[in-house]
Write a protein that holds these residues in place. Structure first.
Motif, PDB file in Angstrom:
ATOM      1  N   THR A   1       0.815  -1.239   0.016  1.00  0.00           N
ATOM      2  CA  THR A   1       0.012  -0.138   0.015  1.00  0.00           C
ATOM      3  C   THR A   1       0.827   1.341  -0.022  1.00  0.00           C
ATOM      4  OG1 THR A   1      -1.798  -1.310   1.101  1.00  0.00           O
ATOM      5  CG2 THR A   1      -1.708   1.200   1.146  1.00  0.00           C
ATOM      6  N   PHE A   2       1.849   1.329   0.927  1.00  0.00           N
ATOM      7  CA  PHE A   2       2.780   2.286   0.934  1.00  0.00           C
ATOM      8  C   PHE A   2       3.569   2.732  -0.385  1.00  0.00           C
ATOM      9  CE2 PHE A   2       7.281   3.522   1.717  1.00  0.00           C
ATOM     10  CZ  PHE A   2       6.940   4.844   1.889  1.00  0.00           C
ATOM     11  N   ARG A   3       4.104   1.710  -0.974  1.00  0.00           N
ATOM     12  CA  ARG A   3       4.899   1.837  -2.274  1.00  0.00           C
ATOM     13  C   ARG A   3       3.779   2.268  -3.396  1.00  0.00           C
ATOM     14  NH1 ARG A   3       7.080  -3.538  -0.904  1.00  0.00           N
ATOM     15  NH2 ARG A   3       9.465  -3.001  -0.506  1.00  0.00           N
ATOM     16  N   ARG A   4       2.511   1.778  -3.375  1.00  0.00           N
ATOM     17  CA  ARG A   4       1.620   2.206  -4.332  1.00  0.00           C
ATOM     18  C   ARG A   4       1.112   3.813  -4.392  1.00  0.00           C
ATOM     19  NH1 ARG A   4      -1.303   0.294  -8.328  1.00  0.00           N
ATOM     20  NH2 ARG A   4      -3.400   0.809  -8.793  1.00  0.00           N
ATOM     21  N   ILE A   5       0.957   4.113  -2.917  1.00  0.00           N
ATOM     22  CA  ILE A   5       0.340   5.485  -2.825  1.00  0.00           C
ATOM     23  C   ILE A   5       1.694   6.575  -2.948  1.00  0.00           C
ATOM     24  CG2 ILE A   5      -0.523   6.939  -1.015  1.00  0.00           C
ATOM     25  CD1 ILE A   5      -2.221   4.579  -0.100  1.00  0.00           C
ATOM     26  N   ALA A   6       2.637   5.982  -2.343  1.00  0.00           N
ATOM     27  CA  ALA A   6       3.977   6.960  -2.419  1.00  0.00           C
ATOM     28  C   ALA A   6       4.498   7.172  -3.618  1.00  0.00           C
ATOM     29  CB  ALA A   6       4.905   6.404  -1.406  1.00  0.00           C
ATOM     30  N   PHE A   7       4.809   6.041  -4.361  1.00  0.00           N
ATOM     31  CA  PHE A   7       5.753   6.143  -5.704  1.00  0.00           C
ATOM     32  C   PHE A   7       4.796   5.691  -7.064  1.00  0.00           C
ATOM     33  CE2 PHE A   7       8.415   4.472  -1.976  1.00  0.00           C
ATOM     34  CZ  PHE A   7       8.726   5.579  -1.500  1.00  0.00           C
ATOM     35  N   ASP A   8       4.109   4.697  -6.815  1.00  0.00           N
ATOM     36  CA  ASP A   8       3.522   4.318  -8.183  1.00  0.00           C
ATOM     37  C   ASP A   8       2.478   5.271  -8.546  1.00  0.00           C
ATOM     38  OD1 ASP A   8       2.942   2.536 -10.335  1.00  0.00           O
ATOM     39  OD2 ASP A   8       1.243   1.436  -9.322  1.00  0.00           O
ATOM     40  N   LYS A   9       1.568   5.790  -7.693  1.00  0.00           N
ATOM     41  CA  LYS A   9       0.624   6.641  -7.917  1.00  0.00           C
ATOM     42  C   LYS A   9       0.785   7.825  -6.995  1.00  0.00           C
ATOM     43  CE  LYS A   9      -1.703   3.921 -10.614  1.00  0.00           C
ATOM     44  NZ  LYS A   9      -1.795   4.211 -12.095  1.00  0.00           N
ATOM     45  N   PRO A  10       2.087   8.705  -7.369  1.00  0.00           N
ATOM     46  CA  PRO A  10       2.434   9.933  -6.492  1.00  0.00           C
ATOM     47  C   PRO A  10       1.562  10.962  -6.004  1.00  0.00           C
ATOM     48  CG  PRO A  10       3.672   9.996  -8.566  1.00  0.00           C
ATOM     49  CD  PRO A  10       3.050   8.584  -8.494  1.00  0.00           C
ATOM     50  N   GLN A  11       0.621  11.109  -7.439  1.00  0.00           N
ATOM     51  CA  GLN A  11      -0.584  12.023  -7.033  1.00  0.00           C
ATOM     52  C   GLN A  11      -1.321  11.624  -5.739  1.00  0.00           C
ATOM     53  OE1 GLN A  11       0.092  10.374  -9.741  1.00  0.00           O
ATOM     54  NE2 GLN A  11       0.907  12.000 -11.351  1.00  0.00           N
ATOM     55  N   CYS A  12      -1.689  10.395  -5.520  1.00  0.00           N
ATOM     56  CA  CYS A  12      -2.481   9.984  -4.410  1.00  0.00           C
ATOM     57  C   CYS A  12      -1.797  10.464  -3.168  1.00  0.00           C
ATOM     58  CB  CYS A  12      -2.743   8.354  -4.530  1.00  0.00           C
ATOM     59  SG  CYS A  12      -3.615   7.954  -5.951  1.00  0.00           S
ATOM     60  N   GLY A  13      -0.407  10.081  -3.052  1.00  0.00           N
ATOM     61  CA  GLY A  13       0.367  10.299  -1.887  1.00  0.00           C
ATOM     62  C   GLY A  13       0.289  11.941  -1.526  1.00  0.00           C
ATOM     63  N   ASP A  14       0.511  12.893  -2.692  1.00  0.00           N
ATOM     64  CA  ASP A  14       0.323  14.201  -2.606  1.00  0.00           C
ATOM     65  C   ASP A  14      -0.863  14.759  -2.211  1.00  0.00           C
ATOM     66  OD1 ASP A  14       2.864  14.113  -3.510  1.00  0.00           O
ATOM     67  OD2 ASP A  14       2.135  14.574  -5.781  1.00  0.00           O
ATOM     68  N   CYS A  15      -2.136  13.947  -2.362  1.00  0.00           N
ATOM     69  CA  CYS A  15      -3.491  14.507  -1.897  1.00  0.00           C
ATOM     70  C   CYS A  15      -3.386  14.009  -0.640  1.00  0.00           C
ATOM     71  CB  CYS A  15      -4.729  13.802  -2.561  1.00  0.00           C
ATOM     72  SG  CYS A  15      -4.647  13.969  -4.538  1.00  0.00           S
ATOM     73  N   ILE A  16      -2.755  12.641   0.023  1.00  0.00           N
ATOM     74  CA  ILE A  16      -3.029  12.542   1.216  1.00  0.00           C
ATOM     75  C   ILE A  16      -2.244  13.455   2.109  1.00  0.00           C
ATOM     76  CG2 ILE A  16      -2.163  10.415   2.882  1.00  0.00           C
ATOM     77  CD1 ILE A  16      -2.994   8.481   1.006  1.00  0.00           C
ATOM     78  N   ILE A  17      -1.012  13.731   1.740  1.00  0.00           N
ATOM     79  CA  ILE A  17      -0.354  14.763   2.580  1.00  0.00           C
ATOM     80  C   ILE A  17      -1.287  16.143   2.724  1.00  0.00           C
ATOM     81  CG2 ILE A  17       1.790  16.285   2.342  1.00  0.00           C
ATOM     82  CD1 ILE A  17       3.194  13.889   0.885  1.00  0.00           C
ATOM     83  N   VAL A  18      -1.572  16.477   1.749  1.00  0.00           N
ATOM     84  CA  VAL A  18      -2.366  17.880   1.695  1.00  0.00           C
ATOM     85  C   VAL A  18      -3.706  17.856   2.527  1.00  0.00           C
ATOM     86  CG1 VAL A  18      -4.208  19.414   0.457  1.00  0.00           C
ATOM     87  CG2 VAL A  18      -1.921  18.701  -0.506  1.00  0.00           C
ATOM     88  N   LEU A  19      -4.312  16.623   2.786  1.00  0.00           N
ATOM     89  CA  LEU A  19      -5.436  16.124   3.556  1.00  0.00           C
ATOM     90  C   LEU A  19      -4.911  16.043   4.930  1.00  0.00           C
ATOM     91  CD1 LEU A  19      -8.255  15.468   4.103  1.00  0.00           C
ATOM     92  CD2 LEU A  19      -7.718  13.282   3.563  1.00  0.00           C
TER      93      LEU A  19
END
Length: 754
Positions: A583-601
């Motif tokens: 889950t971490f790899r997918r959110i942080a690196f594979d789909k970096p836009q998802c990680g960016d959204c989580i950080i903003v939230l």
């Protein structure tokens, strides 16, 4: 505190210390004091960069600014007879050194100078503060060749400094993680770390910590400089020597070639003295000292080229036991006062008071990978030096010894300048980390090596490759170009990044000229975005791994999944589980836009300050529950540097379950405190300051008007004068020198009297 928007050297005890080593206790120029000023800020970035293939790069040979003097220009020099006598003395000094090396006389020649105690004539701008703070020798070591040369009052700056190459280890040896400026101030208290990151609150124990100017964090400054004219001469000299037959005896051949080569280099130095290279480096140093003030600076590092004192063909035939085989010559700017500078060697101890200027030859910082071993590393270094590739030199800056450095430095090319009165916080803060200046309207996309750009000698090939490396490690995205002015360099993070990308950094170092290697990185671009990506990674790792896997099972239980999604504002009734690291790899690196959204939230859910929503829950004994009294008792509890994901360059293969392990003994900081330290390690600030990239193409009144309008806090002057006559070039030189002297009139402490 929020996530960024874009996602000993004591004075000598007695006069005899100065007599023993006058080079280490000079009387330099008084450094100008700077009145207090507010932090320099601006709402707009006025920098515009022209992509001209690095024209005017000071580390490349055969530049327009380096040209041979014509006979008419030589005749025009004032006081030619006096200058001629001085040049003859200078030539004799170096020629004696070169000609005596084969018969082993050089060592005794320099050894005899160690007892000299004659001080140089005092200058009108002497500074006792500087002389009492020059670096000192570790008394367990005998003075080296270079130190004795600097200490000799009869030594003359001829543009070269002899040193023994055996003083330096050519093999790269990883160093333990170090605290950068952004974490060193909190390193003694895990609880204060935790409270500051979680809530933005600073422990009262730190109130007024930096009120005293002497206690404030200081900056280093780093310049890379290679005499381009001399570089071309040395290259021709080496090639000529390698092709020469073995027709003469060893001593005769060596002596004749050594004398010819040194004479040629002296002629090059004379050309540089006449045209003064526009003296960019000298005035760049002045600009930093004037803008920041002496109290803000620790060490000024000058990284210079060096080469053997004789040709490779001759060296092959020298007696293997002859110590002269190890003699190298480091390049020096002609304007340096030898008695006021120091040569970086293992036995030199750094000062902690007034700034010092420390010279680093390439032989000190160019290191081969550990797989080569000691002998292989020496052969590698001999193959890649001398280097005239700015990217190769920058790739090795992490090897500047940490014992002679502040943790954060300003990195400048010789044609970079500071113009306004600035504060250390314009470059770095112990709370907010280094300040990066990005040109966000110019994005760099990753380009795989097989699809490299067509401009091998420009900057975009290296930028594309560096962005591709970042894509492989952190996920694919376009990244902003760095504003082409002085940059902030975190040396501890640079050493960490070097360990991660060691193969690519070493490969870059092997290209002696820009664009000659199969792939070269842009080290400063790579380091800046490595820091930004590591901060983002630390935030997501703390939330998705450390916070959300409470039982450390490696999978999300139903309860953990519900808690995680609840933190993001979602509810889930499904009892299924999932793997944490997937889950971490997918959110942080594979789909970096998802990680960016989580950080903003999560930043929005963390309150007005702090990053509470990213951290593991607080438990008894954590900083969230500790009172100020108990925090004071914990000041002796040292917190080690924290890092994860340093084992590779591809996010798909890195084991992110490793990291933040417990200490072997003693009191163990909580996981929450370690996550706080991990996040803070890579803290940074995005700054926007008045900056300019000025391309000098013409002389005359147009040039004077161009310079007089220059009012940026940071700027670069790029010499793009092409095809001009000798008289036009003299006009450019004179106008630049006049403007330089008007803008930065106070000589720095390391300039020799004119």
């Amino acid at each position: 505190m929020r996530a960024p928007a874009a996602l000993e050297c004591a004075p000598p005890p007695a006069a005899d210390a100065r007599a023993a080593h006058p080079a280490l206790f000079s009387s330099g120029a008084a450094l100008p004091s700077r009145p207090g000023s507010p932090i320099s800020t601006s709402d707009t970035d006025e920098h515009e960069h022209e992509h001209d293939g690095e024209a005017g790069d000071a580390t490349e040979p055969l530049l327009p600014r380096y040209r041979l003097a014509t006979a008419d220009e030589v005749v025009e020099e004032k006081d030619e007879a006096r200058r001629g006598r001085r040049r003859r003395v200078q030539r004799i000094a170096v020629l004696v050194i070169a000609s005596l090396v084969p018969v082993g006389i050089t060592a005794s020649l320099f050894a005899a100078t160690s007892s000299c105690s004659t001080a140089k004539a005092s200058r009108p701008y002497e500074s006792e503060a500087l002389s009492s703070s020059m670096p000192r020798l570790n008394t367990s070591f005998a003075p080296s060749l270079a130190q004795q040369y600097l200490a000799d009052p009869e030594s003359v700056n001829d543009g070269v400094l002899p040193f023994d190459s055996t003083a330096f280890d050519p093999l790269y040896r990883p160093v333990p993680l170090e605290h950068p400026l952004s974490t060193s101030s909190f390193a003694s208290s895990a609880s204060c770390f935790e409270r500051y990151i979680a809530t933005g609150t600073i422990c009262t124990a730190y109130d007024g910590r930096w009120t005293d100017e002497a206690a404030r964090p200081k900056l280093d400054a780093v310049w890379t400089w290679v005499n381009g004219s001399s570089a071309e001469l040395m290259t021709s000299w080496r090639e000529e020597a390698a092709q020469e037959g073995a027709r003469r005896s060893r001593v005769r051949r060596w002596t004749r070639r050594a004398m010819r080569a040194v004479r040629r280099r002296l002629r090059g130095a004379a050309v540089l003295r006449h045209f003064r290279e526009h003296d960019e480096l000298r005035f760049s140093v002045r600009s930093v000292v004037q803008s920041l003030g002496a109290s803000s600076l620790s060490t000024l590092h000058l990284v210079v080229g060096d080469t053997w004192a004789f040709s490779p063909a001759d060296r092959e035939r020298l007696d293997p036991d002859d110590v002269s085989r190890q003699l190298r010559l480091a390049q020096l700017p002609h304007w340096l006062d030898l008695s006021s500078i120091a040569f970086s060697e293992p036995q030199v101890v750094a000062t902690t008071s007034a700034p010092q200027l420390l010279v680093h030859p390439h032989s000190e910082i160019f290191k081969a990978g550990p797989a080569l071993g000691a002998s292989g590393a020496l052969a590698w270094q001999q193959k890649v030096l001398p280097s005239f590739n700015s990217l190769a030199i920058e790739s090795q800056l992490a090897n500047i010894p940490s014992s002679t450095s502040a943790s954060t430095a300003i990195y400048l090319n010789d044609d970079f300048f500071l113009h306004h009165q600035l504060e250390t916080t314009d470059f770095a803060s112990p709370l907010a980390g280094p300040v990066f200046r990005l040109q966000r309207d110019l994005l760099v996309k990753g380009v795989a090596p097989e699809n490299a750009h067509e401009d091998p000698e420009g900057e975009w090939r290296g930028l594309g490759y560096s962005a591709w490396l970042l894509d492989q490690r952190f996920g694919e995205r376009a990244r902003p170009y760095l504003v082409h002015v002085a940059k902030t360099l975190s040396l501890p993070i640079a050493r960490e990044m070097q360990q991660v990308f060691l193969a690519d950094m070493t490969k870059t170092a092997e290209s002696r000229f820009r664009g000659r290697g199969p792939s070269e990185v842009q080290p400063l671009f790579l380091l800046t975005h490595y820091t930004i990506e590591k901060h983002r990674e630390a935030l997501l790792w703390s939330f998705l791994v450390a916070r959300s896997d409470l039982d450390r099972s490696g999978t999300y239980s139903h309860a953990e999944r519900r808690a995680l999604l609840s933190s993001l504002g979602h509810e889930l009734d499904s009892p299924s589980s999932s793997h944490i690291l997937q889950t971490f790899r997918r959110i942080a690196f594979d789909k970096p836009q998802c990680g960016d959204c989580i950080i903003v939230l999560l930043v929005g859910k963390s309150g007005e300050a702090g990053l509470e929503s990213f951290l593991p829950p607080a438990s008894e004994g954590d900083g969230a529950f500790a009172d100020e009294a108990s925090m004071g008792e914990q000041q002796a509890e040292a917190l080690r540097p924290q890092a994860v994901g340093l084992e590779g360059t591809d996010w798909r293969t890195i084991d992110f379950s490793r990291g933040l392990e417990d200490e072997e003994q003693g009191r163990k900081p909580s996981l929450r405190a370690k996550c706080a330290a991990l996040i803070h390690r890579y803290s940074y600030t995005l700054g926007s300051s008045p900056a300019a990239f000025e391309s000098i193409r013409h002389g005359g009144d147009l040039l004077s008007a161009q310079l007089d309008k220059l009012d940026a806090a940071f700027f670069a002057l790029n010499d793009d004068v092409m095809g001009a006559s000798a008289s036009s070039m003299r006009d450019v030189d004179e106008r630049l020198e006049k403007w330089f002297e008007k803008t930065w009139p106070a000589p720095s402490a390391w300039e020799r009297a004119q």
